[in-house]
Motif scaffolding. Structure first.
Motif, PDB file in Angstrom:
ATOM      1  N   GLN A  54       0.845  -1.335   0.185  1.00  0.00           N
ATOM      2  CA  GLN A  54      -0.088   0.066   0.057  1.00  0.00           C
ATOM      3  C   GLN A  54       0.805   1.260   0.035  1.00  0.00           C
ATOM      4  N   ASP A  55       2.188   1.301   0.868  1.00  0.00           N
ATOM      5  CA  ASP A  55       2.726   2.605   0.893  1.00  0.00           C
ATOM      6  C   ASP A  55       4.409   2.324   0.369  1.00  0.00           C
ATOM      7  N   PRO A  56       4.316   2.780  -0.957  1.00  0.00           N
ATOM      8  CA  PRO A  56       5.598   2.537  -1.408  1.00  0.00           C
ATOM      9  C   PRO A  56       6.971   3.010  -0.724  1.00  0.00           C
ATOM     10  N   LEU A  57       6.685   4.144  -0.042  1.00  0.00           N
ATOM     11  CA  LEU A  57       7.919   4.784   0.775  1.00  0.00           C
ATOM     12  C   LEU A  57       8.119   3.799   1.917  1.00  0.00           C
ATOM     13  N   SER A  58       7.358   3.486   2.266  1.00  0.00           N
ATOM     14  CA  SER A  58       7.752   2.416   3.634  1.00  0.00           C
ATOM     15  C   SER A  58       8.191   0.997   3.347  1.00  0.00           C
ATOM     16  N   SER A  59       7.812   0.703   1.940  1.00  0.00           N
ATOM     17  CA  SER A  59       7.819  -0.716   1.479  1.00  0.00           C
ATOM     18  C   SER A  59       9.307  -0.727   0.985  1.00  0.00           C
ATOM     19  N   GLU A  72      -4.331  -1.833  -2.424  1.00  0.00           N
ATOM     20  CA  GLU A  72      -4.734  -0.357  -2.077  1.00  0.00           C
ATOM     21  C   GLU A  72      -3.275   0.233  -3.172  1.00  0.00           C
ATOM     22  N   PRO A  73      -3.145  -0.270  -4.249  1.00  0.00           N
ATOM     23  CA  PRO A  73      -1.912   0.229  -4.979  1.00  0.00           C
ATOM     24  C   PRO A  73      -2.006   1.716  -5.366  1.00  0.00           C
ATOM     25  N   THR A  74      -3.033   2.492  -5.346  1.00  0.00           N
ATOM     26  CA  THR A  74      -3.258   3.798  -5.786  1.00  0.00           C
ATOM     27  C   THR A  74      -3.481   4.749  -4.564  1.00  0.00           C
ATOM     28  N   THR A  75      -3.271   4.333  -3.272  1.00  0.00           N
ATOM     29  CA  THR A  75      -3.813   5.146  -2.207  1.00  0.00           C
ATOM     30  C   THR A  75      -2.554   6.179  -2.225  1.00  0.00           C
ATOM     31  N   ALA A  76      -3.013   7.481  -1.872  1.00  0.00           N
ATOM     32  CA  ALA A  76      -2.166   8.424  -1.743  1.00  0.00           C
ATOM     33  C   ALA A  76      -1.443   9.155  -3.047  1.00  0.00           C
ATOM     34  N   LEU A  77      -2.023   8.468  -4.175  1.00  0.00           N
ATOM     35  CA  LEU A  77      -1.563   8.960  -5.425  1.00  0.00           C
ATOM     36  C   LEU A  77      -2.741   9.966  -6.177  1.00  0.00           C
ATOM     37  N   ASP A  78      -2.419  11.002  -6.960  1.00  0.00           N
ATOM     38  CA  ASP A  78      -3.331  11.935  -7.570  1.00  0.00           C
ATOM     39  C   ASP A  78      -4.074  10.979  -8.436  1.00  0.00           C
ATOM     40  N   VAL A  79      -5.165  11.645  -9.127  1.00  0.00           N
ATOM     41  CA  VAL A  79      -6.070  10.988  -9.981  1.00  0.00           C
ATOM     42  C   VAL A  79      -5.353  10.482 -11.371  1.00  0.00           C
ATOM     43  N   LEU A  97      -4.607 -11.583 -10.941  1.00  0.00           N
ATOM     44  CA  LEU A  97      -4.554 -10.480  -9.906  1.00  0.00           C
ATOM     45  C   LEU A  97      -5.571 -10.156  -8.978  1.00  0.00           C
ATOM     46  N   LEU A  98      -4.963 -10.268  -7.784  1.00  0.00           N
ATOM     47  CA  LEU A  98      -6.140  -9.836  -6.408  1.00  0.00           C
ATOM     48  C   LEU A  98      -5.815  -8.581  -6.220  1.00  0.00           C
ATOM     49  N   MET A  99      -6.888  -7.810  -6.262  1.00  0.00           N
ATOM     50  CA  MET A  99      -6.968  -6.294  -6.167  1.00  0.00           C
ATOM     51  C   MET A  99      -7.739  -5.932  -4.778  1.00  0.00           C
ATOM     52  N   ILE A 100      -7.018  -5.424  -3.998  1.00  0.00           N
ATOM     53  CA  ILE A 100      -7.576  -5.161  -2.696  1.00  0.00           C
ATOM     54  C   ILE A 100      -7.862  -3.714  -2.480  1.00  0.00           C
ATOM     55  N   THR A 101      -9.047  -3.263  -2.384  1.00  0.00           N
ATOM     56  CA  THR A 101      -9.471  -1.838  -2.263  1.00  0.00           C
ATOM     57  C   THR A 101     -10.775  -1.432  -1.673  1.00  0.00           C
ATOM     58  N   HIS A 102     -10.719  -0.367  -1.217  1.00  0.00           N
ATOM     59  CA  HIS A 102     -12.149   0.135  -0.725  1.00  0.00           C
ATOM     60  C   HIS A 102     -12.933   1.084  -1.518  1.00  0.00           C
ATOM     61  N   ASP A 103     -12.135   1.410  -2.974  1.00  0.00           N
ATOM     62  CA  ASP A 103     -12.465   2.222  -3.796  1.00  0.00           C
ATOM     63  C   ASP A 103     -13.283   1.539  -4.818  1.00  0.00           C
ATOM     64  N   LEU A 104     -14.949   1.617  -5.010  1.00  0.00           N
ATOM     65  CA  LEU A 104     -15.814   0.933  -5.793  1.00  0.00           C
ATOM     66  C   LEU A 104     -15.450   1.317  -7.357  1.00  0.00           C
ATOM     67  N   GLY A 105     -14.965   2.592  -7.424  1.00  0.00           N
ATOM     68  CA  GLY A 105     -14.476   3.041  -8.800  1.00  0.00           C
ATOM     69  C   GLY A 105     -13.536   2.238  -9.208  1.00  0.00           C
ATOM     70  N   VAL A 106     -12.304   2.026  -8.437  1.00  0.00           N
ATOM     71  CA  VAL A 106     -11.425   1.044  -8.844  1.00  0.00           C
ATOM     72  C   VAL A 106     -11.901  -0.226  -9.534  1.00  0.00           C
ATOM     73  N   VAL A 107     -12.865  -0.767  -8.363  1.00  0.00           N
ATOM     74  CA  VAL A 107     -13.418  -1.988  -8.764  1.00  0.00           C
ATOM     75  C   VAL A 107     -14.419  -2.123  -9.885  1.00  0.00           C
ATOM     76  N   ALA A 108     -14.848  -1.122 -10.198  1.00  0.00           N
ATOM     77  CA  ALA A 108     -15.764  -1.150 -11.515  1.00  0.00           C
ATOM     78  C   ALA A 108     -15.148  -1.180 -12.944  1.00  0.00           C
ATOM     79  N   GLY A 109     -13.891  -0.363 -12.495  1.00  0.00           N
ATOM     80  CA  GLY A 109     -13.016  -0.504 -13.801  1.00  0.00           C
ATOM     81  C   GLY A 109     -12.041  -1.424 -13.888  1.00  0.00           C
ATOM     82  N   MET A 110     -11.802  -2.325 -12.858  1.00  0.00           N
ATOM     83  CA  MET A 110     -10.643  -3.209 -12.915  1.00  0.00           C
ATOM     84  C   MET A 110     -11.112  -4.692 -12.882  1.00  0.00           C
ATOM     85  N   CYS A 111     -12.060  -4.940 -11.909  1.00  0.00           N
ATOM     86  CA  CYS A 111     -12.297  -6.218 -11.453  1.00  0.00           C
ATOM     87  C   CYS A 111     -13.090  -7.155 -12.425  1.00  0.00           C
ATOM     88  N   ASP A 112     -12.893  -8.405 -12.536  1.00  0.00           N
ATOM     89  CA  ASP A 112     -13.923  -9.333 -13.065  1.00  0.00           C
ATOM     90  C   ASP A 112     -14.740  -9.996 -12.215  1.00  0.00           C
TER      91      ASP A 112
END
Length: 358
Positions: A105-110, A188-195, A216-231
């Protein structure tokens, strides 16, 4: 949700944390799903519902002490199948990076702040592909170029703090795809990134699935991401899946009140100015044990006394579709007036025509 053998089959996964004198916390409570080649599966829910703990359990990254992991996670490997939950620490180190990888989720700490990006990428190539020296460095530069990082040769010598948030996330993706893993987990690969950067990262992940056949297992709370990505989509609440379906049936006709509440929290472009959202009331901590009834009951506007008489079973909907649509509710929503159909019909959906052809 397919007749083919999945790359990863998770069955009744449970994770229980135990502390001295503090009882136990059941973070994941019987979660089951499959990951299939060339498809994106979503784990959706509020913070605290068990999404990230599920991913850490699958990667073998939970601590040994004070944690009890149950169930099975059988992965199809080139030389057979193996239950990841029973694999040794040494075996998981061999599998991580080569067969399954995770974007945190957080690339800076990863990323390691005191090691150049190039060395962090080449370390994976050396460990799993036996590449060294100039060959490893050239491959690392090619990977950075592939994920869209400009001037990749120069970036190899730079440290994480010298990169922007989007480039750090791209570097993590480059590390994840370095060995062409069969299964990828994106937490949550897009957390804290601009649109704009979010869209680029999601498109990059979609290309990875299409070109490499990765599951790919996409973990998110963003239903917009889900609508565009998930099968396929699994909605989690309090450690259990409360609704599971393919994308279109789930957005077109959700049946669990929690799913409907999540969809009602999405802003709509066609709504009158000033119209308030209808979020799920309360917080994720307002629940009861699944053994006593539906954990969502204290927050649900549709609950009855029947909801408090033991754990609700999974019910399969008879919708004439080959793909299963199941929910865990004794008083489901029969129709979904509040569903935002623009999520399905608008331009935000990626690969909608492809979904129709399946």
């Amino acid at each position: 949700m397919s007749s083919s053998t999945p790359l990863l089959a998770v069955d009744e996964l449970s994770v229980v944390f135990r502390g001295r004198g503090s009882g136990e916390v059941r973070a994941v409570d019987g979660v089951s799903f499959t990951l299939e080649e060339g498809r994106v599966t979503g784990l959706v829910g509020e913070s605290g519902c068990g999404k990230s703990v599920t991913s850490l359990a699958l990667m073998g990254l939970l601590p040994d002490r004070g944690v009890e992991v149950g169930g099975s996670a059988v992965m199809r490997l080139p030389d057979g199948s193996e239950n990841l939950l029973k694999a040794s620490r040494r075996r998981m180190r061999d599998l991580r990076g080569s067969q399954l990888a995770m974007i945190f989720q957080d690339p800076l700490s990863s990323l390691n702040p005191v090691i150049p990006i190039g060395r962090q990428v080449t370390e994976i190539l050396q460990r799993h592909r036996g590449m060294r020296g100039a060959a490893a460095r050239k491959e690392a530069a090619d990977l950075l170029h592939r994920v869209g990082i400009p001037d990749p040769t120069r970036r190899l010598s730079e440290y994480p703090h010298q990169l922007s948030g989007g480039m750090r996330q791209r570097a993590l993706i480059a590390m994840g795809v370095a060995c062409r893993p069969r299964v990828m987990i994106a937490d949550e690969p897009t957390t804290a990134l601009d649109v704009t950067i979010q869209a680029q990262i999601l498109e990059l992940l979609k290309d990875l699935v299409t070109e490499e056949g990765t599951a790919l297992l996409m973990i998110t709370h963003d239903l917009g991401v889900v609508a565009g990505m998930c099968d396929d989509i699994n909605v989690l609440y309090a450690g259990r899946a409360v609704e599971t379906a393919r994308r279109r049936p789930l957005f077109a006709a959700p049946t669990h009140p929690y799913t409907v509440g999540l969809l009602g929290s999405i802003p709509r472009l066609d709504s009158p100015r000033g119209e308030p959202l209808t979020p799920v009331r309360g917080s994720v901590n307002d629940n009861i044990a699944w053994t006593d009834g539906c954990a969502f009951a204290p927050r649900c506007d549709h609950y009855t006394m029947e909801c408090l008489q033991g754990p609700p079973p999974l019910v399969r909907l008879e919708n004439g579709d080959e793909a299963e649509h199941v929910h865990r509710c004794v008083n489901p929503i029969e129709h979904a007036e509040v569903v935002d159909r623009t999520v399905l019909d608008g331009p935000a959906v990626v690969g909608d025509d492809e979904e129709e052809r399946r």
